[in-house]
Enzyme design. Structure first.
Site, PDB file in Angstrom:
ATOM      1  N   LYS A   1     -12.094  -0.442  -0.251  1.00 51.00           N
ATOM      2  CA  LYS A   1     -11.289   0.350  -1.191  1.00 51.00           C
ATOM      3  C   LYS A   1     -11.997   0.413  -2.539  1.00 51.00           C
ATOM      4  CE  LYS A   1      -7.204   0.099   1.548  1.00 51.00           C
ATOM      5  NZ  LYS A   1      -6.408  -0.847   2.278  1.00 51.00           N
TER       6      LYS A   1
ATOM      7  N   SER B   1       0.802  -1.227   0.000  1.00 57.50           N
ATOM      8  CA  SER B   1       0.000   0.000   0.000  1.00 57.50           C
ATOM      9  C   SER B   1       0.832   1.274   0.000  1.00 57.50           C
ATOM     10  CB  SER B   1      -0.939  -0.007   1.208  1.00 57.50           C
ATOM     11  OG  SER B   1      -0.212  -0.183   2.409  1.00 57.50           O
TER      12      SER B   1
ATOM     13  N   HIS C   1      -5.421  -3.923  -1.826  1.00 54.89           N
ATOM     14  CA  HIS C   1      -5.241  -2.895  -2.859  1.00 54.89           C
ATOM     15  C   HIS C   1      -5.329  -3.461  -4.274  1.00 54.89           C
ATOM     16  CE1 HIS C   1      -4.596   0.937  -0.924  1.00 54.89           C
ATOM     17  NE2 HIS C   1      -3.971   0.309   0.050  1.00 54.89           N
TER      18      HIS C   1
HETATM   19  C1  LIG Z   1      -6.378  -1.060   3.701  1.00 53.09           C
HETATM   20  C2  LIG Z   1      -5.737  -2.364   3.944  1.00 53.09           C
HETATM   21  C3  LIG Z   1      -6.270  -3.263   4.864  1.00 53.09           C
HETATM   22  C4  LIG Z   1      -7.435  -2.898   5.731  1.00 53.09           C
HETATM   23  O1  LIG Z   1      -8.618  -2.854   5.031  1.00 53.09           O
HETATM   24  P1  LIG Z   1      -9.893  -2.099   5.690  1.00 53.09           P
HETATM   25  O2  LIG Z   1     -11.044  -2.700   4.987  1.00 53.09           O
HETATM   26  O3  LIG Z   1      -9.701  -0.649   5.429  1.00 53.09           O
HETATM   27  O4  LIG Z   1      -9.859  -2.411   7.138  1.00 53.09           O
HETATM   28  C5  LIG Z   1      -5.678  -4.501   4.992  1.00 53.09           C
HETATM   29  N1  LIG Z   1      -4.600  -4.840   4.266  1.00 53.09           N
HETATM   30  C6  LIG Z   1      -4.043  -3.990   3.385  1.00 53.09           C
HETATM   31  C7  LIG Z   1      -2.854  -4.419   2.590  1.00 53.09           C
HETATM   32  C8  LIG Z   1      -4.590  -2.725   3.206  1.00 53.09           C
HETATM   33  O5  LIG Z   1      -4.032  -1.884   2.346  1.00 53.09           O
END
Ligand SMILES: *Cc1c(COP(=O)(O)O)cnc(C)c1O
Length: 393
Positions: free
Chosen positions: A241, A182, A210
């Protein structure tokens, strides 16, 4: 009387002095290509809303209808009385989309990672983990109390060496990586990791937060991107996301999912999604299948924006996805750049230690399918202007 929390105040003062104190920006409109933050209209390069689904009419309608039909809350955790038809439909829909036997949905991607790793491993087991894996994976590893072995970022040979050394030891082995990282936007070396896991009998787990909605056919993620179907035992994704709503999920065998129904603590001890969330997520998977042009536009915009940043002379690191960091070094520089960009009409967040290593502070940008070329060109002009002012290019 002395204040036992005085140390918190002192720490905050220190961050203010260092220029790393972060005030929350307040979003006063929908999250979209252009949004209003703190009373200012800006081009939004700081959201994970890759496909513009946060405001998609079909998702809005599905959510509103679910509120009308089922109210605003589920009333309980999944295992007591909070499993609604919509929750089961969503899990079946995701399992079908990802081409796996079964799926369990969690309240967030964070809960999915933390709840799953801690549920399937014990203190006798071993975890082999990329050094840049997401915080929720790290927390899940710690909660499991398994022994954690960290390998250098994307170093398949190093991961394999650890697995080989562990061969003689008792306990299960879990090899775990983000699909897309990320902070740098680079893609995990999944084919190599999967082979290493197979050679050493390890459980393979990938966090595709992502990559869901971004990579693979119709956004099926990195496992689909690399053609690794059936070879990754635990696939994590997020609904927060590109899917545009909220939640996380784990895909895998029926046994894995039923085990998590019994043992994953966020599933057992935290209330399930409101019906509107589940309904909007269901609609999002229809959109992923029916509107692939969104993903094409996302990648087209990504290429355009990366080319512009590179032409202006910025260091954009090793990104291979719509996440493009502008690496500046010191945290204070990153926050200065972010602040100046905002003044000129671009929101891109400054990120420093401990989210990224010291000396690798950056402003992170994420383009979406819904940005127009005109918006991206305006953002590039602003980046160049501010970059020159700060002596970065
Ligand atoms: C954003 C993210 C999460 C968490 O996801 P949410 O649904 O926002 O809790 C987990 N793993 C990675 C790699 C992320 O980028």
């Amino acid at each position: 009387m002395s204040n036992p929390l005085q140390y918190l105040h002192d720490q905050l003062e220190q961050w203010r002095a260092e220029g790393t104190y972060q005030r929350l920006r307040i979003l006063e409109s929908a999250s979209a290509a252009e949004s209003r933050f703190d009373g200012k209209e800006v081009i939004n390069l700081a959201s994970n809303n890759y496909l513009g689904l946060t405001t998609h009419p079909k998702l809005r309608e599905a959510a509103i209808q679910a509120v009308r039909d089922f109210g605003v809350g589920s009333g309980a955790v999944r295992t007591i009385s909070g499993t609604m038809t919509l929750h089961m439909q969503l899990e079946e829909r995701i399992a079908q989309f990802k081409n796996v036997e079964a799926c369990v949905v969690f309240q967030s991607g964070f809960a999915a990672n933390a709840g799953t790793v801690s549920a399937i491993l014990t203190p006798e087991d071993h975890i082999v983990s990329d050094e840049l894996n997401h915080a929720s994976i790290i927390d899940g590893c710690r909660l499991s109390r398994a022994k954690i072995h960290v390998f250098p970022h994307k170093d398949v040979a190093a991961a394999e060496k650890i697995l080989a050394e562990l061969e003689s030891q008792p306990g299960r082995k879990l090899l775990i990586s983000d699909g897309v990282f990320s902070m740098d936007g680079d893609i995990g070396p999944l084919p190599g990791l999967v082979e290493a896991a197979e050679r050493h009998g390890a459980i393979m787990m990938v966090d595709d937060a992502h990559s869901s909605g971004v990579l693979g056919r119709n956004g099926r993620g990195t496992i689909d991107h690399f053609g690794l179907h059936g070879r990754v035992h635990v696939q994590v994704g997020t609904l927060s996301k590109a899917v545009g709503v909220l939640g996380g999920y784990v895909c895998g065998s029926r046994d894995l999912i039923e085990f998590l129904y019994h043992r994953a603590r966020p599933f057992l001890f935290s209330t399930s999604h409101p019906p509107a969330v589940a309904a909007a997520c269901l609609a999002a998977f229809d959109v992923l299948e029916q509107e692939p042009e969104r993903i094409e536009r996302l990648w087209d915009n990504t290429r355009h924006f990366k080319k512009g940043l590179a032409a202006a002379g910025f260091n954009t690191g090793i990104s291979e996805t719509p996440i493009t960091p502008v690496i500046v070094g010191e945290a204070k520089t990153a926050h200065d750049l972010s602040r100046e960009l905002f003044q000129e009409g671009v929101l891109a967040t400054g990120i420093g230690f401990p989210t990224v290593p010291k000396g690798k502070a950056r402003v992170r940008t994420i383009v979406s399918a819904t940005h127009t070329k005109a918006e991206l060109d305006r953002a590039l002009e602003i980046f160049e202007k501010v970059g020159k002012k700060l002596g970065l290019v």
